[in-house]
Design an enzyme around this catalytic site. Structure first.
Site, PDB file in Angstrom:
ATOM      1  N   ASN A  11      50.826  65.691 -21.625  1.00 40.08           N
ATOM      2  CA  ASN A  11      51.230  64.600 -22.521  1.00 40.08           C
ATOM      3  C   ASN A  11      50.001  63.736 -22.805  1.00 40.08           C
ATOM      4  OD1 ASN A  11      52.038  61.951 -23.340  1.00 40.08           O
ATOM      5  ND2 ASN A  11      54.128  62.466 -22.781  1.00 40.08           N
ATOM      6  N   HIS A  14      48.686  58.712 -24.012  1.00 43.13           N
ATOM      7  CA  HIS A  14      47.834  57.591 -23.607  1.00 43.13           C
ATOM      8  C   HIS A  14      46.381  57.731 -24.043  1.00 43.13           C
ATOM      9  CE1 HIS A  14      51.244  55.746 -22.072  1.00 43.13           C
ATOM     10  NE2 HIS A  14      51.396  56.525 -21.013  1.00 43.13           N
ATOM     11  N   HIS A  54      54.958  61.846 -27.782  1.00 40.70           N
ATOM     12  CA  HIS A  54      56.203  61.112 -28.032  1.00 40.70           C
ATOM     13  C   HIS A  54      55.991  60.245 -29.269  1.00 40.70           C
ATOM     14  CE1 HIS A  54      59.461  58.249 -26.143  1.00 40.70           C
ATOM     15  NE2 HIS A  54      59.744  58.593 -27.383  1.00 40.70           N
ATOM     16  N   ARG A  56      57.273  57.541 -31.016  1.00 40.17           N
ATOM     17  CA  ARG A  56      58.249  56.474 -30.787  1.00 40.17           C
ATOM     18  C   ARG A  56      58.571  55.752 -32.084  1.00 40.17           C
ATOM     19  NH1 ARG A  56      58.418  54.875 -24.952  1.00 40.17           N
ATOM     20  NH2 ARG A  56      59.835  53.313 -25.751  1.00 40.17           N
ATOM     21  N   ARG A  60      53.982  52.896 -31.068  1.00 43.68           N
ATOM     22  CA  ARG A  60      53.007  52.156 -30.256  1.00 43.68           C
ATOM     23  C   ARG A  60      51.781  52.982 -29.905  1.00 43.68           C
ATOM     24  NH1 ARG A  60      56.310  51.378 -24.660  1.00 43.68           N
ATOM     25  NH2 ARG A  60      57.778  50.424 -26.099  1.00 43.68           N
ATOM     26  N   GLU A  81      58.479  64.754 -28.150  1.00 48.64           N
ATOM     27  CA  GLU A  81      59.525  63.941 -27.527  1.00 48.64           C
ATOM     28  C   GLU A  81      60.018  62.949 -28.566  1.00 48.64           C
ATOM     29  OE1 GLU A  81      57.522  63.846 -23.057  1.00 48.64           O
ATOM     30  OE2 GLU A  81      57.715  61.991 -24.211  1.00 48.64           O
ATOM     31  N   THR A 112      59.350  55.651 -20.801  1.00 44.16           N
ATOM     32  CA  THR A 112      60.743  56.106 -20.850  1.00 44.16           C
ATOM     33  C   THR A 112      61.407  55.864 -19.494  1.00 44.16           C
ATOM     34  OG1 THR A 112      59.936  57.812 -22.320  1.00 44.16           O
ATOM     35  CG2 THR A 112      62.206  58.020 -21.551  1.00 44.16           C
ATOM     36  N   GLU A 162      64.993  68.670 -19.109  1.00 44.16           N
ATOM     37  CA  GLU A 162      63.830  68.184 -18.375  1.00 44.16           C
ATOM     38  C   GLU A 162      64.355  67.137 -17.394  1.00 44.16           C
ATOM     39  OE1 GLU A 162      60.184  67.387 -20.467  1.00 44.16           O
ATOM     40  OE2 GLU A 162      59.706  65.735 -19.093  1.00 44.16           O
ATOM     41  N   HIS A 201      57.704  63.094 -15.425  1.00 42.85           N
ATOM     42  CA  HIS A 201      57.621  61.635 -15.302  1.00 42.85           C
ATOM     43  C   HIS A 201      57.104  61.236 -13.924  1.00 42.85           C
ATOM     44  CE1 HIS A 201      58.409  57.840 -17.381  1.00 42.85           C
ATOM     45  NE2 HIS A 201      58.301  57.363 -16.152  1.00 42.85           N
TER      46      HIS A 201
HETATM   47  N1  PXP Z   1      58.448  63.758 -19.894  1.00 38.66           N
HETATM   48  C1  PXP Z   1      59.039  62.812 -20.662  1.00 38.66           C
HETATM   49  C2  PXP Z   1      60.298  63.163 -21.346  1.00 38.66           C
HETATM   50  C3  PXP Z   1      58.443  61.547 -20.840  1.00 38.66           C
HETATM   51  O1  PXP Z   1      59.045  60.622 -21.616  1.00 38.66           O
HETATM   52  C4  PXP Z   1      57.228  61.272 -20.199  1.00 38.66           C
HETATM   53  C5  PXP Z   1      56.580  59.942 -20.361  1.00 38.66           C
HETATM   54  O2  PXP Z   1      56.190  59.762 -21.670  1.00 38.66           O
HETATM   55  C6  PXP Z   1      56.635  62.304 -19.428  1.00 38.66           C
HETATM   56  C7  PXP Z   1      57.286  63.523 -19.270  1.00 38.66           C
HETATM   57  C8  PXP Z   1      55.313  62.127 -18.777  1.00 38.66           C
HETATM   58  O3  PXP Z   1      55.364  61.157 -17.792  1.00 38.66           O
HETATM   59  P1  PXP Z   1      54.019  60.656 -17.128  1.00 38.66           P
HETATM   60  O4  PXP Z   1      53.191  60.058 -18.224  1.00 38.66           O
HETATM   61  O5  PXP Z   1      54.485  59.664 -16.119  1.00 38.66           O
HETATM   62  O6  PXP Z   1      53.358  61.860 -16.520  1.00 38.66           O
END
Ligand code: PXP
Length: 251
Positions: A11, A14, A54, A56, A60, A81, A112, A162, A201
């Site tokens: 992901n 960030h 994601h 959103r 953001r 996402e 999330t 998930e 997550h």
């Molecule tokens: N899976 C989903 C559905 C999420 O919303 C997120 C956070 O954006 C993640 C995985 C990844 O989580 P993390 O950034 O804490 O690894």
């Protein structure tokens, strides 16, 4: 090459959080960095199996143009996402991500928080799953390890779930053990119902081994830890470190 036991979706939201911190109002600037595409390609070179973003409602971090850029240029799979809104659904139908993960979305949340209430929103989610699946995307539900939510996900036609590992990531001792049992029960039921089992997550190279008694895991989606670690060792190494830990998973 043999397929590993467990696939990794990186992901990269960030990476874009950093770009937006400076260039939100100047995205066309030649100075706008870091590049979302360069990050995705670097993650792929390190062995990532998919790229997760994601989009959103509040935009953001990831922007519409970022999703299109990734769709056009990445060599692995794109996992989008999204919250269940008409606006984002229309974009997803246009972009045709390989995977779509339906997530809950609150404006005020930092990230999330909590899983999607599939059981409580069956009708709205079912029509979205149907539209996306008919359009060629495999759809996942981001849910807490709750058996009702697992059943509801299968009933509305999702291909995957998930499992939200936020509670797992934030506990130790007996609470952690109880959460691992909940995750295992949810994975067992989901697998028996024919769902692919993913998780994500709050996962890190340190806490992952505690997850390894959960059966049937197919793919993990990991962002924050990998992007944070990449500041010190580079994105390629950060992804490789994660994959090295993941190689020890046995279903
Ligand atoms: N899976 C989903 C559905 C999420 O919303 C997120 C956070 O954006 C993640 C995985 C990844 O989580 P993390 O950034 O804490 O690894």
């Amino acid at each position: 090459m043999p397929q590993p036991n467990l696939l990794l979706g990186v992901n990269i939201d960030h990476v874009v959080t950093l770009r937006q911190a400076r260039y939100r109002t100047m995205l066309a600037s030649p100075n706008a960095e870091p590049s979302v595409l360069a990050a995705a390609l670097e993650a792929e070179k390190a062995g990532a199996h998919s790229i997760t973003v994601h989009l959103r409602a509040d935009r953001r971090h990831i922007q519409d143009a970022d999703v299109w850029l990734l769709r056009k240029h990445i060599g692995t799979k794109l996992n989008l996402e999204m919250g269940n809104t008409q606006e984002i659904l229309a974009i997803a139908l246009d972009v045709r991500p390989d995977f779509v993960c339906m997530v809950p979305e609150n404006r005020e949340e930092v990230t999330t928080e909590g899983g999607l209430d599939v059981a409580g929103q069956r009708e709205a989610l079912q029509s979205t799953v149907k539209a996306l699946s008919a359009n060629g995307s495999r759809v996942s539900m981001f849910i807490d390890p709750d058996l009702n939510q697992v059943r509801a996900s299968a009933e509305i036609g999702a291909a995957m779930i998930e499992l939200h590992t936020g509670t797992f990531a934030n506990h130790t001792g007996v609470e952690l053990e109880a959460e691992v049992r909940r995750l295992s029960a949810a994975a067992e039921l989901g697998h028996a119902l024919g769902l692919q089992i993913n998780a994500g997550h709050g996962l890190t190279t340190k806490n992952l081994p505690d997850l390894w008694t959960v059966p049937h895991l197919a793919e993990l989606n990991i962002g924050h830890h990998i992007v944070s670690r990449s500041l010190f060792v580079g994105l390629r190494t950060a992804v490789q470190e994660m994959l090295a830990v993941m190689a020890s998973y046995r279903d």
